[in-house]
Design a protein around this motif. Structure first.
Motif, PDB file in Angstrom:
ATOM      1  N   ARG A  72       0.832  -1.197   0.000  1.00  0.00           N
ATOM      2  CA  ARG A  72       0.000   0.000   0.000  1.00  0.00           C
ATOM      3  C   ARG A  72       0.870   1.253   0.000  1.00  0.00           C
ATOM      4  O   ARG A  72       1.982   1.257   0.505  1.00  0.00           O
ATOM      5  CB  ARG A  72      -0.944   0.012   1.207  1.00  0.00           C
ATOM      6  CG  ARG A  72      -0.245  -0.181   2.544  1.00  0.00           C
ATOM      7  CD  ARG A  72      -1.226  -0.779   3.555  1.00  0.00           C
ATOM      8  NE  ARG A  72      -0.672  -0.888   4.904  1.00  0.00           N
ATOM      9  CZ  ARG A  72       0.040  -1.943   5.319  1.00  0.00           C
ATOM     10  NH1 ARG A  72       0.317  -2.945   4.486  1.00  0.00           N
ATOM     11  NH2 ARG A  72       0.475  -2.006   6.564  1.00  0.00           N
ATOM     12  N   VAL A  73       0.305   2.307  -0.580  1.00  0.00           N
ATOM     13  CA  VAL A  73       0.984   3.597  -0.600  1.00  0.00           C
ATOM     14  C   VAL A  73      -0.011   4.675  -0.184  1.00  0.00           C
ATOM     15  O   VAL A  73      -1.231   4.503  -0.303  1.00  0.00           O
ATOM     16  CB  VAL A  73       1.555   3.944  -1.989  1.00  0.00           C
ATOM     17  CG1 VAL A  73       2.698   3.030  -2.360  1.00  0.00           C
ATOM     18  CG2 VAL A  73       0.464   3.926  -3.048  1.00  0.00           C
ATOM     19  N   LEU A  74       0.537   5.765   0.292  1.00  0.00           N
ATOM     20  CA  LEU A  74      -0.287   6.885   0.745  1.00  0.00           C
ATOM     21  C   LEU A  74      -0.042   8.074  -0.170  1.00  0.00           C
ATOM     22  O   LEU A  74       1.108   8.418  -0.469  1.00  0.00           O
ATOM     23  CB  LEU A  74       0.065   7.226   2.199  1.00  0.00           C
ATOM     24  CG  LEU A  74      -0.764   8.300   2.894  1.00  0.00           C
ATOM     25  CD1 LEU A  74      -0.929   7.961   4.380  1.00  0.00           C
ATOM     26  CD2 LEU A  74      -0.118   9.680   2.754  1.00  0.00           C
ATOM     27  N   LEU A  75      -1.135   8.709  -0.613  1.00  0.00           N
ATOM     28  CA  LEU A  75      -1.069   9.862  -1.489  1.00  0.00           C
ATOM     29  C   LEU A  75      -1.582  11.096  -0.753  1.00  0.00           C
ATOM     30  O   LEU A  75      -2.670  11.070  -0.154  1.00  0.00           O
ATOM     31  CB  LEU A  75      -1.923   9.635  -2.742  1.00  0.00           C
ATOM     32  CG  LEU A  75      -1.581   8.391  -3.575  1.00  0.00           C
ATOM     33  CD1 LEU A  75      -2.574   8.232  -4.717  1.00  0.00           C
ATOM     34  CD2 LEU A  75      -0.166   8.470  -4.112  1.00  0.00           C
ATOM     35  N   ILE A  76      -0.789  12.162  -0.764  1.00  0.00           N
ATOM     36  CA  ILE A  76      -1.223  13.429  -0.162  1.00  0.00           C
ATOM     37  C   ILE A  76      -2.146  14.110  -1.169  1.00  0.00           C
ATOM     38  O   ILE A  76      -1.711  14.872  -2.035  1.00  0.00           O
ATOM     39  CB  ILE A  76      -0.019  14.318   0.189  1.00  0.00           C
ATOM     40  CG1 ILE A  76       0.921  13.591   1.157  1.00  0.00           C
ATOM     41  CG2 ILE A  76      -0.491  15.642   0.796  1.00  0.00           C
ATOM     42  CD1 ILE A  76       0.331  13.310   2.514  1.00  0.00           C
ATOM     43  N   ALA A  77      -3.427  13.815  -1.066  1.00  0.00           N
ATOM     44  CA  ALA A  77      -4.396  14.292  -2.053  1.00  0.00           C
ATOM     45  C   ALA A  77      -4.770  15.750  -1.868  1.00  0.00           C
ATOM     46  O   ALA A  77      -5.308  16.374  -2.782  1.00  0.00           O
ATOM     47  CB  ALA A  77      -5.655  13.420  -2.002  1.00  0.00           C
ATOM     48  N   SER A  78      -4.502  16.301  -0.692  1.00  0.00           N
ATOM     49  CA  SER A  78      -4.768  17.717  -0.436  1.00  0.00           C
ATOM     50  C   SER A  78      -3.887  18.175   0.711  1.00  0.00           C
ATOM     51  O   SER A  78      -3.742  17.455   1.706  1.00  0.00           O
ATOM     52  CB  SER A  78      -6.237  17.948  -0.068  1.00  0.00           C
ATOM     53  OG  SER A  78      -6.432  19.277   0.393  1.00  0.00           O
ATOM     54  N   PRO A  79      -3.301  19.363   0.608  1.00  0.00           N
ATOM     55  CA  PRO A  79      -2.507  19.889   1.719  1.00  0.00           C
ATOM     56  C   PRO A  79      -3.356  20.555   2.794  1.00  0.00           C
ATOM     57  O   PRO A  79      -2.843  20.880   3.866  1.00  0.00           O
ATOM     58  CB  PRO A  79      -1.605  20.924   1.033  1.00  0.00           C
ATOM     59  CG  PRO A  79      -2.431  21.417  -0.113  1.00  0.00           C
ATOM     60  CD  PRO A  79      -3.220  20.224  -0.591  1.00  0.00           C
ATOM     61  N   ALA A  80      -4.642  20.758   2.513  1.00  0.00           N
ATOM     62  CA  ALA A  80      -5.516  21.505   3.413  1.00  0.00           C
ATOM     63  C   ALA A  80      -6.265  20.584   4.355  1.00  0.00           C
ATOM     64  O   ALA A  80      -6.493  19.404   4.066  1.00  0.00           O
ATOM     65  CB  ALA A  80      -6.509  22.335   2.606  1.00  0.00           C
ATOM     66  N   CYS A  81      -6.658  21.136   5.500  1.00  0.00           N
ATOM     67  CA  CYS A  81      -7.536  20.452   6.447  1.00  0.00           C
ATOM     68  C   CYS A  81      -8.731  21.356   6.744  1.00  0.00           C
ATOM     69  O   CYS A  81      -8.640  22.584   6.635  1.00  0.00           O
ATOM     70  CB  CYS A  81      -6.810  20.148   7.750  1.00  0.00           C
ATOM     71  SG  CYS A  81      -5.833  18.634   7.720  1.00  0.00           S
TER      72      CYS A  81
END
Length: 345
Positions: free
Chosen positions: A121-130
């Motif tokens: 599995r890999v993790l993608l930073i789909a958005s820098p915002a919260c």
């Protein structure tokens, strides 16, 4: 010594006038409180809290949307939801062992927006915002500017997934992935869907909790269009975070074929009692969500005041086993850089 006081489980006063909540999620996201003095004023906090709020805000800005604000008990600085979002002067204290990158993610970023730590599995930073800035966030110092790919850069990043047939799961994270537009998420998920060896799409998000209106028709359109099995891991730390709107959002997701799990962080002054954790598990199940992980605090700089000692964490879990059925028991874990998976405690 574990405090088993039920004080933190008191519901907000039903006669307290609710704060206004805008309907559209985009408006709430844009209109979130970003001024520590405004946060204190809106919640009727004594002026003594303002100086510390400003000091903490200077290190990691405050951000609280209206829907979440409406669940916080006004005038109570010990409110378990407020504790998660109110900046404090303690955040400026240097604590040995508490660092900017506690999980050593910089060592596992082979391409912009991509973190590859675990097999399969890999993790993608789909958005820098919260939608909300949680004060204990392990990515409060993360270099998002270096991990916000354009679409052209995403294609290059996705080549990493296309070229590795051992990968079966793509995890959308952030920031908060659901802070991205539905157009962008639909494009990204379609690219993932086209990678034949991927089986699952996992989304780690807090947005259905802090702004339940985010679970709208546009989101469900792209989410139901994919062939990938869908798992959404929510982040809820206290039962008071789950109101009727959150339950309705969870039901929409369940009806769309999404498996719902929850991961919490064990936080001093928020959920460090058997009563609070048991109430959370029960409330999660009412919303159709299964407890998954209970994380001990990641040692990120600025969050040491939330720490609960391992011995106390284990005692809490032992107490939970006495009052909860096994399927409502979260797994107590720590993430240790370099390990092949989360480490049970």
């Amino acid at each position: 010594m574990i405090t088993r006081s039920s004080a933190l489980l008191q519901r907000p006063d039903p006669e307290t006038k609710p704060l206004p909540v805008q309907a559209r999620w985009q408006a709430q996201l844009a209109g979130a409180i970003r001024d520590p003095r405004e946060l204190c004023r809106r919640l009727g906090l004594d002026e003594a809290w303002q100086d510390g709020a400003e000091r903490g805000h200077a290190l990691f800005e405050v951000r609280v949307p209206e829907a979440y604000l409406s669940r916080i008990r006004p005038g109570d600085p010990a409110d378990p939801l407020l504790r998660q979002v109110l900046p404090l002067r303690e955040e400026a204290l240097a604590t040995p062992g508490y660092v900017a990158d506690p999980l050593a993610e910089a060592e596992h970023t082979p391409a912009p927006g991509l973190i590859h730590k675990y097999a399969g599995r890999v993790l993608l930073i789909a958005s820098p915002a919260c939608a909300v800035n949680c004060r204990y966030c392990f990515r409060r110092h993360f270099p998002y500017a270096e991990n916000a790919p354009s679409r052209a850069q995403w294609e290059a990043t996705l080549d990493h997934l296309r070229d590795d047939a051992t990968l079966h799961e793509a995890i959308l994270s952030g920031g908060d992935p659901l802070a991205a537009s539905d157009r962008q998420l639909a494009w990204l998920v379609a690219r993932l869907d086209a990678i034949p060896h991927l089986k699952r799409l996992r989304i780690h998000t807090r947005l259905p909790v802090v702004i339940p209106e985010r679970i709208d028709d546009a989101l469900l359109d792209w989410l139901t269009a994919t062939r990938l099995q869908k798992v959404m891991v929510l982040h809820i730390n206290h039962a008071h975070e789950i109101d009727a709107a959150v339950i309705a959002a969870c039901r929409r997701l369940s009806d769309a074929g999404v498996t719902l799990l929850n991961q919490s962080v064990l936080l001093r002054g928020v959920n460090d009692s058997v009563e609070a954790l048991a109430a959370l598990s029960e409330r999660l199940f009412e919303a159709g969500v299964l407890p998954y992980y209970l994380h001990v605090l990641d040692p990120v700089a600025g969050a040491a005041h939330f720490d609960v000692a391992d011995v106390d964490a284990r005692e809490l879990v032992a107490g939970l086993r006495e009052v909860l059925p096994g399927f409502l028991m979260p797994r107590l874990v720590r993430e240790i850089p370099g390990e092949a998976s989360k480490t049970p405690l």
